[in-house]
Motif scaffolding. Structure first.
Motif, PDB file in Angstrom:
ATOM      1  N   VAL A  94      71.173 -23.871  -9.842  1.00 54.03           N
ATOM      2  CA  VAL A  94      71.905 -24.352  -8.673  1.00 54.03           C
ATOM      3  C   VAL A  94      71.799 -25.871  -8.654  1.00 54.03           C
ATOM      4  O   VAL A  94      70.731 -26.419  -8.927  1.00 54.03           O
ATOM      5  CB  VAL A  94      71.309 -23.783  -7.355  1.00 54.03           C
ATOM      6  N   VAL A  95      72.911 -26.545  -8.335  1.00 59.12           N
ATOM      7  CA  VAL A  95      72.906 -27.989  -8.160  1.00 59.12           C
ATOM      8  C   VAL A  95      73.289 -28.278  -6.715  1.00 59.12           C
ATOM      9  O   VAL A  95      74.314 -27.795  -6.238  1.00 59.12           O
ATOM     10  CB  VAL A  95      73.886 -28.702  -9.124  1.00 59.12           C
ATOM     11  N   VAL A  96      72.448 -29.063  -6.027  1.00 64.51           N
ATOM     12  CA  VAL A  96      72.686 -29.451  -4.640  1.00 64.51           C
ATOM     13  C   VAL A  96      72.624 -30.972  -4.573  1.00 64.51           C
ATOM     14  O   VAL A  96      71.711 -31.578  -5.133  1.00 64.51           O
ATOM     15  CB  VAL A  96      71.611 -28.848  -3.701  1.00 64.51           C
ATOM     16  N   ALA A  97      73.581 -31.581  -3.899  1.00 63.05           N
ATOM     17  CA  ALA A  97      73.581 -33.031  -3.727  1.00 63.05           C
ATOM     18  C   ALA A  97      73.426 -33.356  -2.252  1.00 63.05           C
ATOM     19  O   ALA A  97      74.075 -32.747  -1.406  1.00 63.05           O
ATOM     20  CB  ALA A  97      74.868 -33.635  -4.271  1.00 63.05           C
ATOM     21  N   LEU A  98      72.549 -34.300  -1.969  1.00 64.23           N
ATOM     22  CA  LEU A  98      72.298 -34.718  -0.594  1.00 64.23           C
ATOM     23  C   LEU A  98      72.377 -36.231  -0.534  1.00 64.23           C
ATOM     24  O   LEU A  98      71.665 -36.923  -1.263  1.00 64.23           O
ATOM     25  CB  LEU A  98      70.907 -34.260  -0.143  1.00 64.23           C
ATOM     26  N   GLY A  99      73.251 -36.724   0.306  1.00 64.38           N
ATOM     27  CA  GLY A  99      73.351 -38.167   0.441  1.00 64.38           C
ATOM     28  C   GLY A  99      74.789 -38.593   0.612  1.00 64.38           C
ATOM     29  O   GLY A  99      75.624 -37.847   1.107  1.00 64.38           O
ATOM     30  N   GLY A 100      75.062 -39.783   0.133  1.00 61.56           N
ATOM     31  CA  GLY A 100      76.393 -40.359   0.249  1.00 61.56           C
ATOM     32  C   GLY A 100      77.276 -40.003  -0.934  1.00 61.56           C
ATOM     33  O   GLY A 100      76.978 -39.094  -1.716  1.00 61.56           O
ATOM     34  N   GLY A 101      78.343 -40.760  -1.060  1.00 60.50           N
ATOM     35  CA  GLY A 101      79.342 -40.489  -2.077  1.00 60.50           C
ATOM     36  C   GLY A 101      78.822 -40.482  -3.493  1.00 60.50           C
ATOM     37  O   GLY A 101      79.232 -39.650  -4.306  1.00 60.50           O
ATOM     38  N   SER A 102      77.910 -41.393  -3.818  1.00 63.44           N
ATOM     39  CA  SER A 102      77.391 -41.453  -5.181  1.00 63.44           C
ATOM     40  C   SER A 102      76.613 -40.197  -5.538  1.00 63.44           C
ATOM     41  O   SER A 102      76.781 -39.631  -6.619  1.00 63.44           O
ATOM     42  CB  SER A 102      76.501 -42.687  -5.362  1.00 63.44           C
ATOM     43  N   ALA A 103      75.758 -39.749  -4.631  1.00 65.35           N
ATOM     44  CA  ALA A 103      74.998 -38.519  -4.882  1.00 65.35           C
ATOM     45  C   ALA A 103      75.933 -37.315  -4.974  1.00 65.35           C
ATOM     46  O   ALA A 103      75.765 -36.461  -5.845  1.00 65.35           O
ATOM     47  CB  ALA A 103      73.956 -38.300  -3.785  1.00 65.35           C
ATOM     48  N   LEU A 104      76.917 -37.246  -4.089  1.00 65.84           N
ATOM     49  CA  LEU A 104      77.851 -36.126  -4.122  1.00 65.84           C
ATOM     50  C   LEU A 104      78.677 -36.140  -5.396  1.00 65.84           C
ATOM     51  O   LEU A 104      78.882 -35.095  -6.019  1.00 65.84           O
ATOM     52  CB  LEU A 104      78.760 -36.142  -2.894  1.00 65.84           C
ATOM     53  N   ASP A 105      79.165 -37.315  -5.808  1.00 68.43           N
ATOM     54  CA  ASP A 105      79.950 -37.401  -7.039  1.00 68.43           C
ATOM     55  C   ASP A 105      79.110 -37.011  -8.251  1.00 68.43           C
ATOM     56  O   ASP A 105      79.570 -36.279  -9.126  1.00 68.43           O
ATOM     57  CB  ASP A 105      80.506 -38.811  -7.232  1.00 68.43           C
ATOM     58  N   ALA A 106      77.882 -37.499  -8.303  1.00 68.55           N
ATOM     59  CA  ALA A 106      77.002 -37.156  -9.419  1.00 68.55           C
ATOM     60  C   ALA A 106      76.712 -35.662  -9.425  1.00 68.55           C
ATOM     61  O   ALA A 106      76.752 -35.014 -10.481  1.00 68.55           O
ATOM     62  CB  ALA A 106      75.702 -37.955  -9.344  1.00 68.55           C
ATOM     63  N   GLY A 107      76.430 -35.091  -8.264  1.00 62.88           N
ATOM     64  CA  GLY A 107      76.145 -33.663  -8.174  1.00 62.88           C
ATOM     65  C   GLY A 107      77.310 -32.818  -8.648  1.00 62.88           C
ATOM     66  O   GLY A 107      77.120 -31.836  -9.373  1.00 62.88           O
ATOM     67  N   LYS A 108      78.523 -33.191  -8.271  1.00 61.38           N
ATOM     68  CA  LYS A 108      79.700 -32.435  -8.714  1.00 61.38           C
ATOM     69  C   LYS A 108      79.866 -32.526 -10.223  1.00 61.38           C
ATOM     70  O   LYS A 108      80.153 -31.522 -10.886  1.00 61.38           O
ATOM     71  CB  LYS A 108      80.956 -32.940  -7.998  1.00 61.38           C
TER      72      LYS A 108
END
Length: 132
Positions: A94-108
């Motif tokens: 499972v990959v979960v991203a928490l934070g702003g746009g950079s964390a979300l983009d990296a997580g995706k």
């Protein structure tokens, strides 16, 4: 489209990924993550991974293994490669991203690469191979 996203706004956005946003939504995240059925989580954070500690602790209390991967600034192709390697090394499902746009983009990007294989350049348009 212009949207007022004030401090009192709360929403959920579900596409190929799921985004929870708003006051109190962090409390919902651990059960939502457990509901994905995995046992090891790659938790992608922004530059300050200590901000994700409450979520990490909650996931660990649920019996999930957590590996933290921080991204400081706009994610690069190399950071996407590193995150994908971390998924494999730690056995994350499972990959979960928490934070702003950079964390979300990296997580995706990391989640897409972990699920589909290959290199980020396989999927980038213009500078890459443009695979779907």
């Amino acid at each position: 489209m212009v949207t007022d996203v004030s401090a009192s706004s709360s929403f959920e956005f579900a596409t190929a990924t799921r985004v929870l946003f708003g006051p109190g939504r962090l409390a919902e995240a651990p059960e939502a993550i457990r509901g994905l059925g995995g046992s090891r989580v790659l938790l992608v954070t922004g530059a300050n991974p200590t901000r994700a500690r409450p979520l990490q602790d909650a996931l660990e209390r649920l019996g999930l293994g957590v590996t933290v991967f921080s991204v400081d600034g706009e994610p690069t192709v190399e950071r996407a490669r590193e995150g994908t390697a971390r998924v494999a090394e730690a056995g994350c499902d499972v990959v979960v991203a928490l934070g702003g746009g950079s964390a979300l983009d990296a997580g995706k990007a990391i989640a897409a690469l972990a699920a589909n294989g290959g290199d980020p350049l396989d999927y980038l348009e213009v500078i890459g191979r443009g695979q779907p």
